[in-house]
Design a protein around this motif. Sequence first.
Motif, PDB file in Angstrom:
ATOM      1  N   LEU A  69       0.888  -1.163   0.000  1.00 46.99           N
ATOM      2  CA  LEU A  69       0.000   0.000   0.000  1.00 46.99           C
ATOM      3  C   LEU A  69       0.923   1.208   0.000  1.00 46.99           C
ATOM      4  O   LEU A  69       1.870   1.267   0.777  1.00 46.99           O
ATOM      5  N   MET A  70       0.644   2.156  -0.894  1.00 50.72           N
ATOM      6  CA  MET A  70       1.546   3.303  -1.005  1.00 50.72           C
ATOM      7  C   MET A  70       0.773   4.598  -1.233  1.00 50.72           C
ATOM      8  O   MET A  70      -0.397   4.591  -1.583  1.00 50.72           O
ATOM      9  N   THR A  71       1.501   5.690  -1.054  1.00 50.37           N
ATOM     10  CA  THR A  71       0.954   6.985  -1.429  1.00 50.37           C
ATOM     11  C   THR A  71       2.076   7.776  -2.077  1.00 50.37           C
ATOM     12  O   THR A  71       3.246   7.357  -2.045  1.00 50.37           O
ATOM     13  N   GLU A  80       7.667  11.522  -4.466  1.00 47.88           N
ATOM     14  CA  GLU A  80       8.213  10.211  -4.183  1.00 47.88           C
ATOM     15  C   GLU A  80       7.173   9.346  -3.506  1.00 47.88           C
ATOM     16  O   GLU A  80       6.261   9.845  -2.859  1.00 47.88           O
ATOM     17  N   MET A  81       7.322   8.041  -3.690  1.00 51.69           N
ATOM     18  CA  MET A  81       6.340   7.127  -3.138  1.00 51.69           C
ATOM     19  C   MET A  81       6.733   6.721  -1.726  1.00 51.69           C
ATOM     20  O   MET A  81       7.903   6.585  -1.403  1.00 51.69           O
ATOM     21  N   LYS A  82       5.696   6.563  -0.929  1.00 51.19           N
ATOM     22  CA  LYS A  82       5.919   6.234   0.473  1.00 51.19           C
ATOM     23  C   LYS A  82       5.080   5.000   0.829  1.00 51.19           C
ATOM     24  O   LYS A  82       3.914   4.917   0.441  1.00 51.19           O
ATOM     25  N   LEU A 102      -2.788   7.817  -3.327  1.00 53.19           N
ATOM     26  CA  LEU A 102      -2.906   6.444  -2.826  1.00 53.19           C
ATOM     27  C   LEU A 102      -2.971   5.408  -3.950  1.00 53.19           C
ATOM     28  O   LEU A 102      -3.625   5.636  -4.963  1.00 53.19           O
ATOM     29  N   HIS A 103      -2.294   4.301  -3.727  1.00 49.32           N
ATOM     30  CA  HIS A 103      -2.369   3.207  -4.697  1.00 49.32           C
ATOM     31  C   HIS A 103      -1.942   1.880  -4.085  1.00 49.32           C
ATOM     32  O   HIS A 103      -1.306   1.849  -3.044  1.00 49.32           O
ATOM     33  N   VAL A 104      -2.343   0.821  -4.744  1.00 47.75           N
ATOM     34  CA  VAL A 104      -1.860  -0.510  -4.392  1.00 47.75           C
ATOM     35  C   VAL A 104      -0.697  -0.746  -5.346  1.00 47.75           C
ATOM     36  O   VAL A 104      -0.843  -0.638  -6.561  1.00 47.75           O
ATOM     37  N   TRP A 105       0.453  -1.030  -4.790  1.00 47.48           N
ATOM     38  CA  TRP A 105       1.672  -1.127  -5.597  1.00 47.48           C
ATOM     39  C   TRP A 105       2.060  -2.576  -5.831  1.00 47.48           C
ATOM     40  O   TRP A 105       2.278  -3.339  -4.889  1.00 47.48           O
ATOM     41  N   LEU A 106       2.125  -2.937  -7.094  1.00 51.41           N
ATOM     42  CA  LEU A 106       2.517  -4.293  -7.461  1.00 51.41           C
ATOM     43  C   LEU A 106       4.004  -4.246  -7.808  1.00 51.41           C
ATOM     44  O   LEU A 106       4.398  -3.537  -8.731  1.00 51.41           O
TER      45      LEU A 106
HETATM   46 CU   LIG Z   1       4.078   3.068  -5.310  1.00 48.74          CU
END
Ligand SMILES: [Cu+2]
Length: 151
Positions: A69-71, A80-82, A102-106
């Motif tokens: 899970l990222m933002t 930058e992604m966290k 917000l996103h689900v990161w694969l």
């Molecule tokens: Cu990400």
Amino acid sequence: MIVRRPAFALFPVLAVLSCGQPAPLEVKGAWARDTVGGTANAAVFMTITSPAPDRLVAASAPVARKTDLMTIAGGSGATEMKYLKGIDIPADRPLSLDPGGLHVWLAELKQPLRAGQSFPVFLEFAKAGRRRVVASVIAPAAAPPRAGMRM
Ligand SMILES: [Cu+2]
């Protein structure tokens, strides 16, 4: 007493129903972009609506070795992604996971994502439990699907 058997057989079903259904949390319009050029990672977006406050605590997808899970943390011009431990879902207000945050990161995709395909993503909510959603893969320039806010 064979006649009574069907009545007894119903008991487990009734017990499950009376335990209370999980909150009817809804996930709509899940999508990801075609991984043109063979990018190893991809983000999945969607809209989540819940009648009660909840929290997305984990996600997984068979197409990726790792799912997080990222933002996006917008800093001084550089984005930058966290990583996040969870994503809070407010009550009765659709929460958008979209390219702006917000996103689900694969991570470490096992196969490229190609426009027109779709793949399952499993979401784990603190209260609503586990949900399976199907994410559509869209072409690089295509507009994201609309979540459709039916009430
Ligand atoms: Cu990400």
